[in-house]
Design an enzyme around this catalytic site. Structure first.
Site: not given
Length: 333
Positions: A193, A248
């Site tokens: 990721h 985020t």
């Protein structure tokens, strides 16, 4: 004398004290609360527990959510810094951790998070020994490995949110380019990721039509349409959002709720999440990377054997080596 409640209600049977579908979110920062709200919005649990070390923030978030109970289908919302509040959870979502400081190495950041997880994970297991743990904290692949080691749980019950969000970003950007809804644009981002993720160009399709067959240069530097830029945007998008708003949270919250829906409803959907990949694609160390995995009520039950090209396999192995170079030096696991 009978109380108003006793006059109003005639009891027939005692209520169940153990929840059927309890979810815990550890960490009530921006990401934790986005996960909590997304889970409540999809009505995925009958009880939601929140845990954090910041008591005032925790109580405030709990009260704020409770005040919206009329608009939700979740019977009970609880919170405490004591992990007893998490007892009997089906799934525990871990979003807690320390942030990277300016100039700090990833190894140092990971080691500090190991020290945080050494407190969190045993507490989770103490109160919900049969749970599935979904790790969201970054760097997610390494912290999923750390969680697996600290928890003693079988690998199918320790899952990292991994590339579920990267793949969603990829499909969104692809949809913008093609003018087709993301659900009809199929493509997978695998591996780590983040920075060394792998775009599987050979599998990108719309309605079963391979886009690489239409444009053989797709994903390469020779491509005049610059599709490779789409993957670059996937990698850079988190940094851009952080630069603009400081963090985020919404997209990862939706992504986590999507994974929970698959498991809570036993859907057997295939999703790109982080799992132990030792023995796959020639990877020899105990590292966690994202592959297409089947998720169900038992956790992560299978991995799809995706046909990867040689360069894609090489990228996966390179990701694995990068992660292992950090993991092998971690202490107290």
């Amino acid at each position: 004398m009978a109380t108003l409640k006793e006059k109003l209600i005639t009891h027939i049977a005692s209520e169940s004290t153990i929840p059927n579908n309890k979810v815990t979110v550890v960490g009530v920062g921006q990401v934790g609360m986005a996960c909590a709200v997304s889970i409540l919005g999809k009505s995925l649990c009958d009880e939601l527990a929140l845990v954090d070390v910041l008591e005032d923030k925790l109580k405030g978030e709990m009260m704020d959510l409770q005040h919206g109970s009329l608009f939700l289908q979740t019977h009970k919302i609880v919170a405490d810094k004591d992990y007893a509040v998490t007892a009997n959870s089906k799934i525990v979502v871990v979003t807690a951790g320390v942030r990277q400081q300016e100039g700090e190495s990833r190894l140092n950041l990971v080691q500090r998070n190991v020290n945080v997880f050494k407190f969190i994970i045993p507490q989770i297991i103490k109160y919900s020994p049969d749970c599935i743990i979904l790790v969201v904290s970054n760097p997610v692949d390494i912290l999923t490995y750390v969680t697996w080691k600290l928890s003693g749980l079988p690998k199918h019950r320790v899952i990292g949110s991994g590339c579920n969000l990267d793949s969603a970003r990829f499909r969104y950007l692809m949809s913008e380019k093609l003018g087709i809804h993301p659900s009809s644009c199929h493509g997978w981002i695998l591996g780590e990721h983040g920075d060394s993720s792998v775009a599987v160009w050979s599998g990108v399709n719309v309605a079963g039509v391979s886009l690489q067959e239409l444009n053989p240069a797709m994903g390469t530097d020779r491509d005049s349409e610059k599709w490779k830029e789409v993957h670059k945007q996937v990698v850079e998008s988190a940094y851009e959002v952080i630069k603009l708003k400081g963090y985020t949270n919404w997209a990862i919250g939706f992504s986590v709720a999507d994974l929970l829906e698959t498991m809570m409803k036993n859907l057997n959907r295939v999703q790109p999440v982080s799992t132990m990949v030792k023995g796959m694609y020639g990877i020899e160390n105990e590292v966690f990377l994202s592959l297409p995995c089947v998720l169900s009520a038992s956790g992560l039950t299978s991995v799809i054997n995706q046909k990867l090209k040689d360069d894609e396999v090489a990228q996966l192995r390179s990701s694995a080596d990068t992660l292992w170079s950090i993991q092998k030096d971690l202490k107290d696991l």
